[in-house]
Design an enzyme around this catalytic site. Structure first.
Site, PDB file in Angstrom:
ATOM      1  N   ASP A  72       0.843  -1.206   0.000  1.00 32.42           N
ATOM      2  CA  ASP A  72       0.000   0.000   0.000  1.00 32.42           C
ATOM      3  C   ASP A  72       0.870   1.245   0.000  1.00 32.42           C
ATOM      4  O   ASP A  72       2.032   1.202   0.408  1.00 32.42           O
ATOM      5  CB  ASP A  72      -0.886   0.032   1.254  1.00 32.42           C
ATOM      6  CG  ASP A  72      -1.837  -1.147   1.313  1.00 32.42           C
ATOM      7  OD1 ASP A  72      -2.145  -1.712   0.245  1.00 32.42           O
ATOM      8  OD2 ASP A  72      -2.251  -1.502   2.430  1.00 32.42           O
TER       9      ASP A  72
HETATM   10  N1  URA Z   1      -1.069  -5.897   4.096  1.00 28.56           N
HETATM   11  C1  URA Z   1      -1.616  -4.665   4.023  1.00 28.56           C
HETATM   12  O1  URA Z   1      -2.668  -4.419   4.578  1.00 28.56           O
HETATM   13  N2  URA Z   1      -0.953  -3.719   3.316  1.00 28.56           N
HETATM   14  C2  URA Z   1       0.231  -3.932   2.704  1.00 28.56           C
HETATM   15  O2  URA Z   1       0.789  -3.019   2.096  1.00 28.56           O
HETATM   16  C3  URA Z   1       0.786  -5.222   2.794  1.00 28.56           C
HETATM   17  C4  URA Z   1       0.117  -6.187   3.501  1.00 28.56           C
END
Ligand code: URA
Length: 238
Positions: A103
């Site tokens: 993310d």
């Molecule tokens: N899980 C999440 O919620 N976000 C990420 O970026 C990676 C794993």
């Protein structure tokens, strides 16, 4: 292989562009200037420089990036710069892509490669590679949350509960969580399902490969054969 073809395979543009680069005296081979685009070299162990920057021939490239916050793992980012802006143009020209995504607010280890088979294998739900995250939470972490995460939490749109393979409290609001799946927002959704909330998320390792502490946010490194083996993959890198 001819020099212009070698450069082309390494992401320095089309054959005419590589020829132009060579004719303009910007290329050295094994430390010596070379202005012959048709000079032949063995790809294996081949080393060259363009504008003084040293490169080695690589059939495929495997990279580890320390992803900073506020970067998107997309070629067409919407709100922040793309992680691809952190890589030099020849690697982009080769078609390097992120192996899965983090993310925009997640930091830490992101793998990138131009080996399509590797991406396929490492993003396949069948390949259960442990990924370790440090999770800073909004609320204090209690034992019920930890045991719930390890026994499995039910997420919306998932047919069965998803369990962390390990979960350890490091401090009142910091835990280390290991998951093997790669679903969208997985860690944030798991923590929410355990009645807490993620404030910051940092990936520290994939398989047995840990993000080196010397790799600062925004920096990347080549992954060599030993790194890939740690990851759980046997690959010849050049
Ligand atoms: N899980 C999440 O919620 N976000 C990420 O970026 C990676 C794993």
């Amino acid at each position: 292989m001819e020099l212009e073809r070698l450069l082309r395979s390494q992401g320095f543009g089309s054959r005419p562009e590589c020829r132009h680069l060579i004719y303009s005296g910007r290329v050295s081979v094994f430390g010596e200037p070379c202005d012959d685009p048709f000079a032949k070299f063995e790809p294996e162990g081949f080393s060259f420089s363009v504008d003084g920057v040293l490169w080695g021939y690589r059939k495929f490239v495997y990279l580890a990036l320390n992803k900073p916050a506020n970067y998107e793992c997309s070629q067409k980012p919407k709100h922040h710069p793309s992680v691809y802006t952190l890589l030099p143009p020849p690697l982009l020209m080769r078609g390097v892509q992120a192996v899965g995504r983090l993310d925009e607010d997640t930091t830490g280890l992101l793998l990138l490669t131009d080996d399509g088979q590797f991406i396929h294998t490492y993003t396949s739900p069948k390949k259960l590679v442990p990924k370790v995250y440090e999770v800073m939470t909004k609320h204090s972490i209690d034992d019920t949350q930890l045991s719930g995460l390890v026994s499995g939490v039910q997420l919306n749109d998932e047919p069965a509960p998803i369990a962390a393979t390990a979960c350890e409290r490091l401090s009142e609001r910091l835990m280390r969580l290991t998951v093997t799946e790669g679903k969208y927002h997985l860690v944030k959704r798991m923590i929410a399902a355990a009645s807490n909330r993620v404030e910051a998320l940092h990936r520290v390792s994939i398989g047995g490969f840990e993000l080196p502490s010397s790799l600062l946010p925004g920096q990347w490194m080549w992954m060599e054969a030993a790194d890939l083996e740690r990851l759980g993959s046997r690959k010849q890198v050049n």
